[in-house]
Enzyme design. Sequence first.
Site, mmCIF file in Angstrom:
data_model
loop_
_atom_site.group_PDB
_atom_site.id
_atom_site.type_symbol
_atom_site.label_atom_id
_atom_site.label_comp_id
_atom_site.label_asym_id
_atom_site.label_seq_id
_atom_site.Cartn_x
_atom_site.Cartn_y
_atom_site.Cartn_z
ATOM 1 N N HIS A 345 0.829 -1.199 0.000
ATOM 2 C CA HIS A 345 0.000 0.000 0.000
ATOM 3 C C HIS A 345 0.868 1.255 0.000
ATOM 4 O O HIS A 345 0.570 2.238 -0.684
ATOM 5 C CB HIS A 345 -0.929 -0.001 1.213
ATOM 6 C CG HIS A 345 -2.032 0.994 1.157
ATOM 7 N ND1 HIS A 345 -2.064 2.114 1.960
ATOM 8 C CD2 HIS A 345 -3.166 1.050 0.399
ATOM 9 C CE1 HIS A 345 -3.165 2.807 1.710
ATOM 10 N NE2 HIS A 345 -3.851 2.193 0.766
ATOM 11 N N CYS A 346 1.971 1.208 0.743
ATOM 12 C CA CYS A 346 2.883 2.348 0.799
ATOM 13 C C CYS A 346 3.424 2.709 -0.580
ATOM 14 O O CYS A 346 3.682 3.880 -0.868
ATOM 15 C CB CYS A 346 4.062 2.039 1.711
ATOM 16 S SG CYS A 346 3.645 1.465 3.361
ATOM 17 N N ALA A 347 3.603 1.698 -1.436
ATOM 18 C CA ALA A 347 4.237 1.895 -2.740
ATOM 19 C C ALA A 347 3.247 2.240 -3.844
ATOM 20 O O ALA A 347 3.643 2.310 -5.015
ATOM 21 C CB ALA A 347 5.016 0.644 -3.124
#
Length: 357
Positions: A345-347
């Site tokens: 999700h961060c990426a």
Amino acid sequence: MTMITIRRQDRATAVHRFPAEWEPQSGVMLTWPHAHGDWAPVLDEAFATFAAIAAAITRYERVLIVAYDKFHEARVRTALRAAQADDMRVRIVIARSDDVFVRDHGPLTVEGDSGLILEDFAFNGWGRKYPYAHDDALTRTIYAEGALGTTPLESIDFVLEGGSVESDGAGTVLVTARCLLSPARNPKHNVADIEAVLADRLAARRILWLHHGYLAGDDTDGHIDTLARFCDPHTIAYCACPAPDDEHYEELKAMEQELKSLRTASGAPYQLVPLPWPSAKLDAAGERMPATYANFLIINGAVLVPLYDDRHDREAMGVIGTCFPGRDIIGIPSLTLIAQHGSLHCATMQLPHSILA
């Protein structure tokens, strides 16, 4: 737990809603790893991971990729072909970047009086932990190139990362105190100031604060998207640690109790879905990496779930599948991502309907 109910202040361009991730999307944005930073030692593995992410997304919607330069773009296209990404759904734009975690340096999209607005909050490397000048400028750079269409862009002199805010699409925003109140982000702003920004810029009518919960190896000071996620306006999936001898046990138990005390806008308890807990994943130096199944990505028709070569991977996909009936559940190997202190999700950053039309 603290729950704050506030009224949005008037502003020239009123924002009335912060869409939820499960709403219709025009595509997903990726900032591709390159050799000009921390990813250089694992660049081949990182290329394979990002190509798998992009290929999965193009089965359902578009992907907007930020490459470092033309040489980098050529390598990215080779990786995409090898992963069998749908080339018709790929757009690559050139801009320099420091890191890949676009969730935190990409734009947040809200609905205003006249339609969608892209909000470009300041980014300072998660509290000046890492270089950030290129990342902070990235959204403005690609916007000037037309990569984000004609949707208005507003730049905001306030540090806020996309991974630190979870929206139910109906005025409730879930956050962690450890992150939003970090003095390394907005030292001149107190709690009331921060709540006012969330009300003004994200149309938050209710702010749900979590004061517990953390992940070893996490550099974000406890982003909410690593700990607890809205699956619909009434359901929250969250990290649950069942092992009393694990360093996370007390904090995640306390977070669970906070979640149990939360109420929906109608006053009902949330349906809480505990996620499996992966075994400890250590980097080459023996330090624990931030493995979390909460860091999934919702896209049109599917949910992408980070996998860690763990015996709980299949179980996690099943549990998350129960939260999203009717969507395909796709696992993405993510060990390379957590070695750099983030995950799936961060990426990624979803772009709502019409942004990439």
